[in-house]
Design a protein around this motif. Structure first.
Motif, short mmCIF file in Angstrom:
data_model
loop_
_atom_site.label_atom_id
_atom_site.label_comp_id
_atom_site.label_asym_id
_atom_site.label_seq_id
_atom_site.Cartn_x
_atom_site.Cartn_y
_atom_site.Cartn_z
N UNK A 184 0.71 -1.04 0.09
CA UNK A 184 0.09 0.04 -0.10
C UNK A 184 0.80 1.20 0.12
N UNK A 185 2.04 1.48 0.65
CA UNK A 185 2.57 2.49 0.53
C UNK A 185 3.16 3.00 -0.93
N UNK A 186 3.58 1.91 -1.78
CA UNK A 186 4.16 2.08 -3.01
C UNK A 186 2.88 2.53 -3.81
N UNK A 187 1.59 1.83 -3.40
CA UNK A 187 0.47 2.23 -4.11
C UNK A 187 0.16 3.86 -4.04
N UNK A 188 0.36 4.16 -2.71
CA UNK A 188 0.18 5.82 -2.25
C UNK A 188 1.18 6.72 -3.21
N UNK A 189 2.28 6.00 -3.28
CA UNK A 189 3.43 6.90 -4.01
C UNK A 189 2.98 6.90 -5.33
N UNK A 190 2.44 5.80 -6.02
CA UNK A 190 1.94 5.91 -7.40
C UNK A 190 0.80 6.66 -7.73
N UNK A 191 -0.04 6.89 -6.59
CA UNK A 191 -1.16 7.51 -6.67
C UNK A 191 -1.02 9.07 -6.92
N UNK A 192 0.31 9.67 -6.15
CA UNK A 192 0.52 11.07 -6.20
C UNK A 192 0.50 11.76 -7.25
N UNK A 193 0.97 11.17 -8.51
CA UNK A 193 1.30 12.08 -9.73
C UNK A 193 0.27 11.45 -10.72
N UNK A 194 -1.00 10.86 -10.48
CA UNK A 194 -1.81 10.21 -11.36
C UNK A 194 -2.44 11.40 -12.27
N UNK A 195 -2.99 12.40 -11.69
CA UNK A 195 -3.90 13.46 -12.55
C UNK A 195 -2.69 14.10 -13.69
N UNK A 196 -1.65 14.50 -13.19
CA UNK A 196 -0.55 15.13 -13.88
C UNK A 196 -0.21 14.13 -15.15
N UNK A 197 -0.10 12.62 -14.85
CA UNK A 197 0.33 11.81 -16.00
C UNK A 197 -0.83 11.59 -16.84
N UNK A 198 -2.10 11.66 -16.21
CA UNK A 198 -3.26 11.46 -17.26
C UNK A 198 -3.29 12.66 -18.11
N UNK A 204 -14.68 14.09 -2.44
CA UNK A 204 -13.89 15.21 -2.17
C UNK A 204 -14.44 16.30 -2.98
N UNK A 205 -14.96 16.18 -4.22
CA UNK A 205 -15.30 17.29 -4.87
C UNK A 205 -16.69 18.04 -4.20
N UNK A 259 -14.54 20.32 -14.39
CA UNK A 259 -13.14 21.20 -14.44
C UNK A 259 -12.16 20.19 -14.72
N UNK A 260 -11.25 20.63 -15.81
CA UNK A 260 -9.95 20.02 -16.15
C UNK A 260 -9.09 19.68 -14.90
N UNK A 261 -9.25 20.50 -14.14
CA UNK A 261 -8.30 20.49 -12.82
C UNK A 261 -8.61 19.24 -12.07
N UNK A 262 -9.57 18.80 -12.07
CA UNK A 262 -10.26 17.67 -11.07
C UNK A 262 -9.71 16.43 -12.24
N UNK A 263 -10.22 16.47 -13.43
CA UNK A 263 -10.07 15.45 -14.32
C UNK A 263 -10.65 14.29 -14.13
#
Length: 416
Positions: free
Chosen positions: A28-42, A262-263, A364-368
């Motif tokens: 799970x700690x690795x998954x959390x690191x993966x999640x951090x940049x998901x929106x930017x990568x998308x 969250x939204x 919003x494109x910010x939320x994606x």
């Protein structure tokens, strides 16, 4: 060094020993690191090389290998639950692991030998398998153009594949081709070998960072220990590929619920017709979120129950009980098809309905937030569900064997 005593064992499979808590602590700690940049990568279609490497380093590729051979001893049910958790962080990264985990499962089902010991050691060393079986240029499994032909003490692989998921991240590529006569073979070739050409030309509107494009092979060498008859692949291979995809859909549904909540909490004003000026206190919007949670719950339950049937097939195979395995394969066929219908419906409902709890700011494109629907719709379009309910109904009403239809050769592939 021999990993398994071939005289005593018929497979590398063992009963699962890992606990859910142990696996969560590891990954799970690795998954959390993966999640951090998901929106930017998308947004930018950034390929997740670094994120895949984090998972390799954590040993995710050996999660199913029994502890006595150097793995983590997870069950199939646990493995697919982990894939869903990874998909909640980033569905592209989760999907990338589908081919690797399937080939690991294939070798665990195989008869212990020096060749298969070598493959287990490769997995333990972090070597990663990608590739695809679907023929490029509208080719079919009934008319394979890709060839795997003998050349002295090795084989040569030539042809073109599409839906080559995970290929750009891989050390090895799993290729299906025609051997002599009507023989169909799978060959494992090194991605870096001369004659391999990978093209990131996937044009789908979802799952855009999975490297699911074209792979071309021109006289690529494969060693004898890296070529296997396709008919000897593990009995639940098609179920495995399908369930891995369903795991990603479950993760997407969870992520859409998470981001929708969250939204809603972040909304600062409500409509005049609302039941409360504070959106997060509006009973009707809370009802939307509650219904979304029901769909997520149903998807999770379907994944758990269907993946458990695959553990039952694996246990029968490990025990050498052919009759039990045949019966359990049929049960797994039905359960996997039912899960596909339930999970796709749930994921598409969640990724659409969640917007009903939001205002115009929800697009919003910010939320994606649209990424969740695009990714879910793309995955749902593989192995079309439109035929499955009919086949299930024919089985339930008329006892028509569903295995030939649901397990049509090629369902284990990447695409249509």
């Amino acid at each position: 060094m021999t990993i398994v005593d071939a005289s005593a064992d018929t497979t590398y499979l063992r009963p699962a020993t890992a606990t859910d808590d142990e696996l969560a602590t590891l990954f799970q700690p690795v998954f959390d690191r993966v999640a951090a940049g998901n929106v930017a990568r998308e947004k930018e279609r950034i390929l997740p090389y670094e994120q895949v490497d984090w998972l390799k380093e954590a040993g995710f590729g050996r999660v199913r290998i029994p502890v006595e051979f150097g793995g983590f001893g997870a069950s199939l049910e646990q493995t697919f639950a982990l894939l869903a958790a990874l998909a909640e962080a980033d569905p592209n990264v989760s999907h990338i692991w589908r081919n690797h985990l399937a080939f690991v499962e294939d070798r665990l089902n195989a008869v212990p030998s020096e060749t298969n010991d070598r493959w287990i050691r490769r997995f333990l060393d972090g070597e990663f398998v990608g590739g695809g079986w679907t023929e490029a240029n509208n080719g079919t499994f009934a008319d394979l153009k890709t060839t795997v032909r003998a050349d002295g003490d090795r084989w040569l692989v030539s042809g073109a594949k599409f839906y080559a998921t995970g290929s750009l991240y891989a050390d090895w590529l799993d290729v299906l081709g025609k051997g002599d006569g009507d023989t169909v073979l799978t060959a494992l070739v090194r991605r870096t070998d001369p004659g391999v050409r990978l093209v990131d030309d996937w044009t789908g509107f979802g799952q855009r960072a999975t490297a699911s494009g074209t792979a071309e092979y021109t006289d690529v060498p494969a060693e004898h220990g890296d070529v296997f008859p396709a008919g000897e692949r593990f009995a639940y291979q098609g179920h495995f590929y399908q369930t891995a995809m369903l795991s990603v859909l479950v993760g997407i549904a969870r992520a859409a619920q998470r981001d929708g909540i969250a939204a809603l909490r972040a909304r600062g004003r409500n409509y005049p017709q609302a039941l409360d000026p504070v959106p997060a206190a509006d009973a009707q919007l809370l009802q939307v979120v509650g219904q979304v949670s029901v769909h997520v719950f149903a998807a999770e339950a379907a994944l758990s129950r269907s993946s458990r049937t695959l553990d039952h097939v694996a246990a029968a195979h490990a025990a050498g009980d052919a009759d039990a395995r045949k019966d359990r394969v049929l049960r797994a066929e039905v359960a996997t098809a039912q899960a596909q219908l339930a999970i796709i419906e749930a994921a598409l409902q969640v990724t659409t309905t969640v917007f009903d709890a939001l205002g115009a700011s929800g697009v919003s494109e910010r939320l994606l937030l649209d990424r969740h629907w695009r990714n879910a719709r793309t995955l749902a379009s593989h192995n079309p569900r439109v035929y499955k309910a009919r086949i299930l109904g024919d089985w339930l009403v008329n006892a028509t064997d569903p295995v030939p239809d649901l397990a049509a050769f090629g369902r284990g592939g990447q695409g249509d």
